[in-house]
Design a protein around this motif. Structure first.
Motif, PDB file in Angstrom:
ATOM      1  N   THR A   1      -1.382  -5.095  -4.180  1.00  0.00           N
ATOM      2  CA  THR A   1      -2.477  -4.622  -3.327  1.00  0.00           C
ATOM      3  C   THR A   1      -3.832  -5.126  -3.801  1.00  0.00           C
ATOM      4  OG1 THR A   1      -1.224  -2.640  -2.737  1.00  0.00           O
ATOM      5  CG2 THR A   1      -3.594  -2.567  -2.373  1.00  0.00           C
TER       6      THR A   1
ATOM      7  N   VAL B   1       0.423   6.445  -7.186  1.00  0.00           N
ATOM      8  CA  VAL B   1      -0.650   7.418  -7.399  1.00  0.00           C
ATOM      9  C   VAL B   1      -0.073   8.833  -7.495  1.00  0.00           C
ATOM     10  CG1 VAL B   1      -2.682   8.496  -6.370  1.00  0.00           C
ATOM     11  CG2 VAL B   1      -2.450   6.003  -6.356  1.00  0.00           C
ATOM     12  N   ALA B   2       0.901   9.133  -6.656  1.00  0.00           N
ATOM     13  CA  ALA B   2       1.530  10.461  -6.714  1.00  0.00           C
ATOM     14  C   ALA B   2       2.180  10.683  -8.071  1.00  0.00           C
ATOM     15  CB  ALA B   2       2.567  10.598  -5.603  1.00  0.00           C
TER      16      ALA B   2
ATOM     17  N   GLU C   1      -7.906   4.486  -4.746  1.00  0.00           N
ATOM     18  CA  GLU C   1      -7.684   4.610  -6.187  1.00  0.00           C
ATOM     19  C   GLU C   1      -7.707   3.277  -6.932  1.00  0.00           C
ATOM     20  OE1 GLU C   1      -5.688   7.979  -4.039  1.00  0.00           O
ATOM     21  OE2 GLU C   1      -5.583   5.776  -3.876  1.00  0.00           O
TER      22      GLU C   1
ATOM     23  N   PRO D   1      -6.184   1.641  -0.449  1.00  0.00           N
ATOM     24  CA  PRO D   1      -6.163   2.876  -1.243  1.00  0.00           C
ATOM     25  C   PRO D   1      -7.442   3.017  -2.053  1.00  0.00           C
ATOM     26  CG  PRO D   1      -4.084   1.689  -1.430  1.00  0.00           C
ATOM     27  CD  PRO D   1      -5.034   0.767  -0.735  1.00  0.00           C
TER      28      PRO D   1
ATOM     29  N   THR E   1       0.822  -1.212   0.000  1.00  0.00           N
ATOM     30  CA  THR E   1       0.000   0.000   0.000  1.00  0.00           C
ATOM     31  C   THR E   1       0.859   1.266   0.000  1.00  0.00           C
ATOM     32  OG1 THR E   1      -0.206  -0.186   2.415  1.00  0.00           O
ATOM     33  CG2 THR E   1      -1.982  -1.113   1.083  1.00  0.00           C
ATOM     34  N   ALA E   2       2.028   1.184   0.635  1.00  0.00           N
ATOM     35  CA  ALA E   2       2.942   2.332   0.585  1.00  0.00           C
ATOM     36  C   ALA E   2       3.395   2.581  -0.841  1.00  0.00           C
ATOM     37  CB  ALA E   2       4.145   2.084   1.495  1.00  0.00           C
TER      38      ALA E   2
ATOM     39  N   LYS F   1       0.755   4.461  -2.884  1.00  0.00           N
ATOM     40  CA  LYS F   1       0.774   5.915  -2.672  1.00  0.00           C
ATOM     41  C   LYS F   1       1.810   6.577  -3.568  1.00  0.00           C
ATOM     42  CE  LYS F   1      -0.830   5.743   2.138  1.00  0.00           C
ATOM     43  NZ  LYS F   1      -0.499   6.010   3.564  1.00  0.00           N
ATOM     44  N   GLU F   2       2.965   5.937  -3.709  1.00  0.00           N
ATOM     45  CA  GLU F   2       4.001   6.479  -4.589  1.00  0.00           C
ATOM     46  C   GLU F   2       3.529   6.455  -6.043  1.00  0.00           C
ATOM     47  OE1 GLU F   2       7.458   4.123  -3.931  1.00  0.00           O
ATOM     48  OE2 GLU F   2       7.612   4.619  -1.792  1.00  0.00           O
TER      49      GLU F   2
ATOM     50  N   TYR G   1      -6.488   4.442 -13.090  1.00  0.00           N
ATOM     51  CA  TYR G   1      -5.214   3.888 -12.624  1.00  0.00           C
ATOM     52  C   TYR G   1      -4.407   3.292 -13.776  1.00  0.00           C
ATOM     53  CZ  TYR G   1      -2.207   2.282  -8.797  1.00  0.00           C
ATOM     54  OH  TYR G   1      -1.165   2.120  -7.917  1.00  0.00           O
TER      55      TYR G   1
END
Length: 717
Positions: free
Chosen positions: A580, A346-347, A618, A616, A339-340, A343-344, A367
């Protein structure tokens, strides 16, 4: 995903393959001779299924006749007046049901590959009878006492290893399925199984309905971003459905995935996404939420009869994980890193969207589209460019090459019409040993999506290896859902689809290489059987495959080395998404079966659990609960979807054994150990012991973390 023969699914119920005749009915010689589906297979290659004779009218009486025959065989074993022995009890059981095995192959094909509304009616009629049949065997007290006597004797005087293993597995199967219950509990156990059988069939048919009926049609102005080949295929599908001049996006992953990756029409991406992830969850007569709630309640009640607190505790006792806690520990060890990474990812995607001037916030239907843009930006890698070198025919040749190098197999196409097929798309090859020219069996390939075919990719056998009654050759099948090309066009697939193609072929090689004496030993341990197929995926990216089989579909030129380097550099790209979306489904599967189902609201449970996990927003689960066929169309993967992750720890660790070897992935010494310990034994050897014989130790999770580009943890399974 793999399915197994009726012998090994008798208790695990991965797919509903068989039914039984009404009480008191007996098969007659005339019934057997009149129905082609019950007859012994004839023709070359030690006999082949008469797939060209399939009919809905013949399947029900064939199933009933075959079931009644096996019940007679089982009753004869149970009533044998001689003292119970391995030969007159266990071996006799292994020998029973040959007609049923044959008929079940037809039934499985009709259910998975060429289904129809008429056949689904027959399925619904047969499902509860299937449950009755299984109960008549698993609750046959006289039979179980004979099995128990042989089992207890073997503990004092062990048999030869394969015989001992099949005795232990047979006893455990009966014990886990209520053989030790009293009469009242056995009656309730059987009633629950009967109700579940109907629910599983309803669940599957509801999903298939939504896959067939939720189609998005495009016009000429809505094709932005889509490739020429995809457009031609979509046009043909629309024409076949009576919508000439339009373009069809079907409700399957093979159609959805490329559309979401490349289409510039955001509103249509959302529509296609919602169609796909809402299968079985549309609030109509095909909605599966109420069915799932019933399934969960019945499963908990059933295992409660045997004293278990929950279904997961009962199910995992004979898996590598052993307990739900061990499975959860593995998943939760990986979840934070996955999940971390999301986040990267998605950024990065949001930054690309902002740079393009797209006034959006990344949503689930964005996505794949923006991930592809990030891939191009970070690695100068265009997935569509890679697809030009991934032709289905050449990938098939590549798989044959790998099978030749590791297993010494040769594949020869059968083009003389001597082997009947159930659809014109199906092709067949003979598999032989390159050195001895011994015939190993036949490989069937059914590659394309079509009406009446269930989605996804899977492998199965029509005849499995065994030698106790004379050596059998293997009839194995791989089944995919690639979008069928327009006439004259090449079938180009994504790297992910190519990986899945290799994965399912790994299952086929596992079938072909089986060296077991008894049919039961062809079965598998769910969190181990995916290991062999996941391992075979690794050969797709080996230099010998890339350099010789990845050629441009138009020019025939080999893939440029510069593009290969980009692929390798991007190997861990989008691992947040892939890991994920998978883990979310696996965690929901486990948590559903650990929860109290008394007043469960499936939609609410899914939402709340994902929120608690920090899912997440997204991206979705890979398989949302209302269409999670692995778990709710049968029991093969129930509380076992985590098994792909468990197996992937083994896969990553085993891959490092090849990387460390002098000959790399084609090292002869390591390949010999691979076949000897990891493929040939099937379930004739405890999986943990087999892996230790191959690797010299237990598998460690850090290899998996390295493969996915996650922070490395130090631990072992």
């Amino acid at each position: 995903m793999t399915s197994k023969s009726i012998t090994t699914t008798l208790f695990y119920s991965l797919i509903l393959l068989v039914s039984c005749k009404e009480d008191g009915a007996k098969p007659s010689e005339k019934a057997m001779s009149d129905n082609v589906l019950t007859q012994e297979w004839t023709g070359p290659y030690r006999g082949v299924p008469a797939f060209d004779k399939l009919s809905v009218e013949a399947i029900k009486p064939a199933m009933e006749t075959a079931m009644a025959e096996q019940l007679e065989e089982i009753e004869a074993i149970a009533k044998n007046e001689a003292d119970p022995t391995f030969e007159n009890t266990i071996v006799a059981m292994e020998r029973a049901g040959k007609t049923l095995d044959r008929v079940s192959s037809y039934y499985g094909v009709m259910g998975s590959n060429v289904s129809s509304p008429e056949f689904r009616t027959v399925q619904a009629e047969l499902a509860p009878k299937l449950s009755e049949f299984r109960s008549k065997i698993s609750q046959n007290e006289a039979l179980f006492q004979r099995i128990k006597t042989v089992y207890e004797a073997s503990l004092k005087s062990p048999l030869e290893p394969e015989a001992q293993r099949v005795v232990e597995l047979t006893y455990k199967q009966f014990e886990m399925n209520g053989a030790n219950l009293n009469a009242a509990k056995k009656k309730r156990y059987a009633a629950i199984n009967k109700e579940l059988a109907s629910l599983y069939t309803d669940f599957s048919n509801h999903v298939l309905h939504d896959e067939e009926h939720y189609i998005t049609y495009l016009n000429d102005q809505q094709l932005g971003g889509l490739s020429e080949g995809f457009i031609k295929s979509a046009a043909k599908i629309a024409t076949d459905k009576g919508k000439e001049g339009l373009y069809a996006i079907t409700n399957t992953r093979s159609s959805m995935d490329p559309f979401l990756t490349y289409s510039t029409e955001r509103a249509l991406r959302k529509q296609v996404w919602e169609n796909y992830y809402s299968r079985g969850d549309n609030g109509d007569e095909n909605d599966n939420n109420a069915i799932i709630a019933k399934i969960l309640k019945l499963r908990k009640e059933r295992v409660g009869l045997m004293g278990y607190d929950n279904y997961a505790e009962w199910r995992l006792q004979d898996r590598m994980a052993k307990t739900p806690e061990n499975a959860m520990d593995l998943m939760m060890a990986v979840w934070p890193a996955a999940t971390a990474r999301v986040k990267e990812e998605v950024a990065d995607m949001q930054a690309v969207a902002d740079e393009r001037g797209d006034d959006i916030t990344i949503a689930p239907w964005d996505y794949r589209f923006y991930a592809e843009k990030v891939r191009q930006k970070k690695y100068d890698l265009d997935s569509d460019e890679v697809k030009q070198y991934l032709q289905l025919d050449k990938l098939t040749e590549a798989m044959f090459f790998v099978a030749g190098e590791l297993f010494n197999y040769n594949f020869t196409p059968i083009t003389d019409g001597s082997v009947p097929v159930f659809h014109e798309d199906v092709k067949v090859w003979e598999v032989t040993d390159k050195t001895t020219e011994k015939s190993i069996g036949l490989w069937y390939l059914d590659p394309y999506a079509r009406q009446g075919k269930r989605s996804g990719a899977w492998a199965t056998t029509y005849r499995s290896a065994a030698s106790f009654d004379g050596e059998m050759n293997v009839l194995a099948s791989n089944n995919s859902n690639f979008v069928k090309p327009a006439p004259g066009e090449a079938v180009l697939v994504s790297w992910d689809d190519a990986t899945t193609f290799f994965h399912e072929f790994g299952h086929a090689l596992h079938f072909f290489s089986a060296d077991v004496k008894y049919p039961t030993l062809n079965g598998g341990v769910r969190d181990y059987t995916e290991f062999q197929s996941q391992l075979l995926e690794r050969w797709l990216s080996t230099d010998k495959v890339i350099n010789n089989y990845l050629v441009h579909y138009k020019t025939g030129e080999p893939i440029p080395q510069a593009l290969v380097e980009k692929i390798k550099k991007a190997a861990t790209f989008n691992q947040g998404f892939g890991t994920t979306e998978y883990l979310a489904s696996a965690l929901i599967d486990m948590k559903l079966h650990l929860a109290d189902p008394t007043t469960i609201d499936i939609d609410k449970f899914e939402r709340q659990t994902l929120d608690e996990l920090g899912m997440p927003k997204e991206l979705p689960m890979r398989h949302r609960t209302p269409h999670f066929g692995h778990v709710f169309s049968g029991e093969g993967y129930a509380t076992a979807y985590y098994g792909y992750m468990w197996a992937d720890v083994l896969t990553s660790d085993a891959s490092e054994a090849f990387r460390e070897a002098e000959g790399g992935f084609y090292d002869k010494e390591v390949a010999e150990k691979l076949v000897k310990y990891l493929f040939a034994p099937r379930n004739a050897m405890d999986p943990a012991e087999a892996y230790r014989k191959f690797r010299g130790r237990d598998a460690k999770i850090e290899a998996l973390m390295r493969d996915r580009g996650f922070p490395v943890l130090e631990s072992a399974l």
